[in-house]
Design a protein around this motif. Structure first.
Motif, PDB file in Angstrom:
ATOM      1  N   MET A   1       0.812  -1.204   0.000  1.00  0.00           N
ATOM      2  CA  MET A   1       0.000   0.000   0.000  1.00  0.00           C
ATOM      3  C   MET A   1       0.853   1.265   0.000  1.00  0.00           C
ATOM      4  SD  MET A   1      -2.987  -0.927   2.660  1.00  0.00           S
ATOM      5  CE  MET A   1      -2.649  -2.556   3.293  1.00  0.00           C
ATOM      6  N   SER A   2       1.914   1.248   0.807  1.00  0.00           N
ATOM      7  CA  SER A   2       2.834   2.381   0.885  1.00  0.00           C
ATOM      8  C   SER A   2       4.134   1.869   1.491  1.00  0.00           C
ATOM      9  CB  SER A   2       2.245   3.505   1.740  1.00  0.00           C
ATOM     10  OG  SER A   2       2.320   3.192   3.121  1.00  0.00           O
ATOM     11  N   PHE A   3       5.069   2.782   1.722  1.00  0.00           N
ATOM     12  CA  PHE A   3       6.331   2.419   2.350  1.00  0.00           C
ATOM     13  C   PHE A   3       6.197   2.282   3.872  1.00  0.00           C
ATOM     14  CE2 PHE A   3       8.404   5.076  -1.233  1.00  0.00           C
ATOM     15  CZ  PHE A   3       8.270   4.024  -2.117  1.00  0.00           C
ATOM     16  N   GLY A  25     -16.311   2.552  -1.349  1.00  0.00           N
ATOM     17  CA  GLY A  25     -16.482   1.102  -1.289  1.00  0.00           C
ATOM     18  C   GLY A  25     -15.182   0.361  -1.059  1.00  0.00           C
ATOM     19  N   PHE A  26     -14.083   1.091  -0.891  1.00  0.00           N
ATOM     20  CA  PHE A  26     -12.785   0.492  -0.587  1.00  0.00           C
ATOM     21  C   PHE A  26     -11.956   1.520   0.183  1.00  0.00           C
ATOM     22  CE2 PHE A  26     -12.346   2.587  -4.683  1.00  0.00           C
ATOM     23  CZ  PHE A  26     -11.109   3.215  -4.639  1.00  0.00           C
ATOM     24  N   VAL A  27     -10.936   1.048   0.886  1.00  0.00           N
ATOM     25  CA  VAL A  27     -10.039   1.947   1.604  1.00  0.00           C
ATOM     26  C   VAL A  27      -8.897   2.306   0.661  1.00  0.00           C
ATOM     27  CG1 VAL A  27      -8.494   2.223   3.592  1.00  0.00           C
ATOM     28  CG2 VAL A  27     -10.641   0.945   3.842  1.00  0.00           C
ATOM     29  N   MET A  28      -8.739   3.579   0.428  1.00  0.00           N
ATOM     30  CA  MET A  28      -7.701   4.051  -0.488  1.00  0.00           C
ATOM     31  C   MET A  28      -6.316   3.829   0.120  1.00  0.00           C
ATOM     32  SD  MET A  28      -9.434   7.526  -1.966  1.00  0.00           S
ATOM     33  CE  MET A  28      -8.673   7.481  -3.583  1.00  0.00           C
ATOM     34  N   ASN A  29      -5.359   3.505  -0.730  1.00  0.00           N
ATOM     35  CA  ASN A  29      -3.990   3.303  -0.264  1.00  0.00           C
ATOM     36  C   ASN A  29      -3.449   4.540   0.434  1.00  0.00           C
ATOM     37  OD1 ASN A  29      -3.933   0.681  -1.219  1.00  0.00           O
ATOM     38  ND2 ASN A  29      -2.981   1.237  -3.161  1.00  0.00           N
ATOM     39  N   ASP A 168      -4.814   3.130  -6.300  1.00  0.00           N
ATOM     40  CA  ASP A 168      -5.535   1.893  -6.007  1.00  0.00           C
ATOM     41  C   ASP A 168      -5.895   1.143  -7.281  1.00  0.00           C
ATOM     42  OD1 ASP A 168      -6.071   2.566  -3.042  1.00  0.00           O
ATOM     43  OD2 ASP A 168      -6.771   4.320  -4.163  1.00  0.00           O
ATOM     44  N   ALA A 169      -5.863  -0.168  -7.201  1.00  0.00           N
ATOM     45  CA  ALA A 169      -6.275  -0.997  -8.347  1.00  0.00           C
ATOM     46  C   ALA A 169      -7.681  -0.617  -8.783  1.00  0.00           C
ATOM     47  CB  ALA A 169      -6.195  -2.476  -7.970  1.00  0.00           C
ATOM     48  N   GLU A 170      -8.528  -0.284  -7.829  1.00  0.00           N
ATOM     49  CA  GLU A 170      -9.909   0.108  -8.140  1.00  0.00           C
ATOM     50  C   GLU A 170      -9.943   1.360  -9.019  1.00  0.00           C
ATOM     51  OE1 GLU A 170     -10.054  -2.073  -4.165  1.00  0.00           O
ATOM     52  OE2 GLU A 170      -8.735  -0.632  -5.130  1.00  0.00           O
ATOM     53  N   ALA A 190      -1.594   0.042  -8.356  1.00  0.00           N
ATOM     54  CA  ALA A 190      -1.321  -1.145  -7.537  1.00  0.00           C
ATOM     55  C   ALA A 190      -1.947  -2.385  -8.156  1.00  0.00           C
ATOM     56  CB  ALA A 190      -1.860  -0.942  -6.118  1.00  0.00           C
ATOM     57  N   ASP A 191      -1.335  -3.527  -7.893  1.00  0.00           N
ATOM     58  CA  ASP A 191      -1.880  -4.814  -8.373  1.00  0.00           C
ATOM     59  C   ASP A 191      -3.117  -5.179  -7.593  1.00  0.00           C
ATOM     60  OD1 ASP A 191       0.187  -5.069 -10.195  1.00  0.00           O
ATOM     61  OD2 ASP A 191       1.472  -6.075  -8.738  1.00  0.00           O
TER      62      ASP A 191
END
Length: 191
Positions: A1-3, A25-29, A168-170, A190-191
């Motif tokens: 998600m991050s460093f 609908g998702f938690v952002m990185n 985010d992949a989303e 992100a994957d």
């Protein structure tokens, strides 16, 4: 998600994540980064809301995408490219991201140009640049607000990028193809 490692659980951290779940609908990185200092995120976005209140949603999106694309911020370019497209103008989102300003009114194009100048070369702006905004119908207060808004968004982008928050992949899925194809700068999705 991050460093960074995941922050310790707390009510403030959970509130940050819950806000994302409710909105997207998702938690952002990037929220995993800002959850380490949730009060700073809250105060930053309160200030952004205050200075940005003079502008419509679309105008704020133009300011953000103009600045984000200029500084190579893939995260905000995708997120706000998606939001601009969702608000009814994929051509406007693509235009701002590509620097062509297609599908923008003269007033909106002046905002996009100003966002790029502030984000990319603030030390080279001129009185004539500010006059272009006045000629497009902006008051001096609105010029000041737009400038503070872009500078704060650039600071937000800097924190996200420096700490490795990937889009985010989303967002890669939600952004329309024409927006996703343009965003070739910054961190990869992100994957």
């Amino acid at each position: 998600m991050s460093f960074l490692n995941e922050p310790a659980p707390s009510p403030a951290v959970q509130a940050r994540y819950d806000a994302d779940l409710d909105a997207y609908g998702f938690v952002m990185n990037l929220s995993h980064v800002w959850a380490h200092v949730p009060g700073a995120h809250t105060r930053l976005f309160e200030l952004l809301a205050e200075v940005g209140s003079a502008f419509s949603f679309r105008e704020r999106g133009i300011l953000i995408t103009g600045a984000a694309s200029t500084i190579g911020d893939s995260y905000c370019s995708l997120a706000w490219g998606w939001k601009l497209a969702e608000s009814g103008s994929g051509d406007a989102a693509s235009g701002v991201l590509s620097g062509t300003d297609a599908d923008l009114s003269p007033r909106e194009a002046a905002l996009a140009t100003w966002a790029r100048r502030v984000a990319g070369s603030a030390d080279r702006t001129t009185a004539a640049d500010v006059q272009e905004l006045r000629d497009a119908g902006f008051s001096d207060e609105e010029v000041a607000r737009a400038t503070v808004f872009v500078a704060l968004r650039a600071a937000f982008s800097t924190v996200n990028a420096a700490l490795g928050a990937q889009p985010d992949a989303e967002l890669g899925t939600l952004a329309p193809p024409e927006v996703a194809a343009l965003v070739t700068w910054g961190r990869p999705v992100a994957d």
